[in-house]
Design an enzyme around this catalytic site. Structure first.
Site, PDB file in Angstrom:
ATOM      1  N   LEU A  72       0.866  -1.176   0.000  1.00 32.83           N
ATOM      2  CA  LEU A  72       0.000   0.000   0.000  1.00 32.83           C
ATOM      3  C   LEU A  72       0.903   1.226   0.000  1.00 32.83           C
ATOM      4  O   LEU A  72       1.970   1.219   0.610  1.00 32.83           O
ATOM      5  CB  LEU A  72      -0.896   0.024   1.243  1.00 32.83           C
ATOM      6  CG  LEU A  72      -1.920  -1.112   1.412  1.00 32.83           C
ATOM      7  CD1 LEU A  72      -2.635  -0.974   2.751  1.00 32.83           C
ATOM      8  CD2 LEU A  72      -2.923  -1.119   0.268  1.00 32.83           C
ATOM      9  N   ASP A  73       0.459   2.285  -0.662  1.00 35.08           N
ATOM     10  CA  ASP A  73       1.226   3.524  -0.629  1.00 35.08           C
ATOM     11  C   ASP A  73       1.358   4.020   0.804  1.00 35.08           C
ATOM     12  O   ASP A  73       0.532   3.704   1.670  1.00 35.08           O
ATOM     13  CB  ASP A  73       0.531   4.599  -1.470  1.00 35.08           C
ATOM     14  CG  ASP A  73       0.448   4.226  -2.943  1.00 35.08           C
ATOM     15  OD1 ASP A  73       1.306   3.454  -3.402  1.00 35.08           O
ATOM     16  OD2 ASP A  73      -0.478   4.704  -3.621  1.00 35.08           O
ATOM     17  N   LYS A  74       2.379   4.820   1.051  1.00 34.95           N
ATOM     18  CA  LYS A  74       2.643   5.331   2.394  1.00 34.95           C
ATOM     19  C   LYS A  74       1.393   5.923   3.040  1.00 34.95           C
ATOM     20  O   LYS A  74       1.077   5.628   4.196  1.00 34.95           O
ATOM     21  CB  LYS A  74       3.745   6.396   2.328  1.00 34.95           C
ATOM     22  CG  LYS A  74       4.006   7.110   3.648  1.00 34.95           C
ATOM     23  CD  LYS A  74       5.028   8.216   3.491  1.00 34.95           C
ATOM     24  CE  LYS A  74       5.205   8.992   4.793  1.00 34.95           C
ATOM     25  NZ  LYS A  74       6.177  10.109   4.643  1.00 34.95           N
TER      26      LYS A  74
ATOM     27  N   ARG B  59      -5.431   5.596  -7.679  1.00 33.37           N
ATOM     28  CA  ARG B  59      -5.196   7.048  -7.747  1.00 33.37           C
ATOM     29  C   ARG B  59      -5.076   7.510  -9.199  1.00 33.37           C
ATOM     30  O   ARG B  59      -5.642   8.540  -9.584  1.00 33.37           O
ATOM     31  CB  ARG B  59      -3.945   7.398  -6.949  1.00 33.37           C
ATOM     32  CG  ARG B  59      -4.063   7.038  -5.471  1.00 33.37           C
ATOM     33  CD  ARG B  59      -2.712   7.009  -4.763  1.00 33.37           C
ATOM     34  NE  ARG B  59      -2.065   8.325  -4.813  1.00 33.37           N
ATOM     35  CZ  ARG B  59      -0.795   8.517  -4.473  1.00 33.37           C
ATOM     36  NH1 ARG B  59      -0.046   7.486  -4.077  1.00 33.37           N
ATOM     37  NH2 ARG B  59      -0.274   9.727  -4.513  1.00 33.37           N
TER      38      ARG B  59
END
Length: 316
Positions: free
Chosen positions: A137-139, A236
């Site tokens: 997962l992205d930060k 996104r």
């Protein structure tokens, strides 16, 4: 000195017609197909005494000899960092990751990551590629992700990811009014100029995202999003591609758009909401040992709950 990996075996007749790398993966499921291909390229796999090629077809009864050096893992540090563990057994670890935590060490984030935390919780994971982390997962995306604790579990979960049989559902707040659900089928690749960004491009890899509307607000929509593929920044990029970027996304959302007539409370909250409003809320997969489907849910984090509450008040 690290002990070398050695295997010798005969290809069974029932695997005749497969590519060599496919046949070996079926016989040695503890290793990924990528690892097998790397060994073939390095000349560490012989087929009937000759250097092998990944794409060559086997007919059965060939002798395979593997003499390979194991992949050397970076010297990651185990760090005592709190984890929100949703599920754990001998094969799997499921974490509810908070926003702000990086999953894997990289330039600019050498430690204090999820990987450092899970190595402290389960030291044996240093033996596995990426410490058993199957997907990321992205930060600044919160929510569920699964870690494999054994080579067999890791290989099995990688196969499930490639077969698109792991269900990953996200909740998000996006800009604008989405009338109904749909599917975004648009390839994603690295941006040709801004190399830290991803973009929709014909030169990219297949990327498919399904979304449905959960709730409408005056200038935003709450959606549930299901990934069919798992490209970097996929949700996104795709939501921005259809002109409904994820609220708060610092990379793909562009300039903050405030709804006309928004309450002062909503305006203040939107201005200080500095991460993408994206949460991995549901995860389901086939357990690599029991072979039963198992699923988990993670409630929305407090910042997204507050955001939804204020958005609801704005339309009353």
């Amino acid at each position: 000195m690290t002990e070398k990996i050695h295997h010798s075996f005969t290809i069974p007749d029932h695997l005749g017609g497969l590519r060599l790398d496919q046949a070996i993966v079926k016989l040695l499921p503890d290793y990924s197909r990528t690892q097998i291909q790397d060994w073939i390229k390095a000349g560490s796999i012989l087929l009937d005494g000759a250097p092998a090629k990944a794409k060559q077809l086997v007919i059965g009864s060939e002798m395979v000899v593997i003499d390979a050096a194991p992949k050397i893992q970076p010297a990651w540090k185990a760090q005592d960092i709190s984890l929100n563990i949703v599920f754990e057994d001998d094969a799997l670890l499921v974490i509810n990751k908070p926003a702000g935590m990086v999953v894997h060490p990289a330039a600019g984030n050498p430690d204090q990551t999820l990987l450092n935390a899970i190595l402290h919780h389960c030291p044996d994971l240093h033996k596995l590629p990426r410490a058993g982390i199957v997907h990321r997962l992205d930060k600044d995306t919160s929510g569920l992700l699964v870690i494999a604790k054994t080579p067999i579990a890791l290989s099995d979960l990688i196969k499930q990811l490639k077969a698109h049989t792991i269900t990953r559902i996200y909740q998000s707040i996006v800009s604008g009014m989405i009338i109904s659900g749909g599917t975004i089928d648009a390839p994603i690749g690295r941006h040709p100029i801004q190399r830290k960004r991803m973009t929709v491009t014909d030169a990219g890899k297949t990327a498919i995202t399904h979304y449905r509307v959960v709730e409408h607000y005056r200038g935003h929509t709450r959606v549930k999003v299901q990934l069919e593929t798992g490209r970097t920044h996929q949700i996104r990029v795709h939501m921005a591609h259809i002109h409904h970027p994820v609220l708060g996304d610092p990379v793909y959302a562009g300039r903050l758009q405030l709804p006309k007539g928004a309450t002062p409370e909503l305006i203040a909250l939107l201005r200080r909401f500095k991460r993408q409003a994206l949460h991995a809320s549901e995860l389901a997969l086939v357990h690599p040992v029991t072979h039963k489907t198992i699923s988990w849910q993670a409630p929305l984090p407090e910042d997204m709950k507050e955001l939804i509450s204020v958005l609801k008040q704005d339309i009353q």
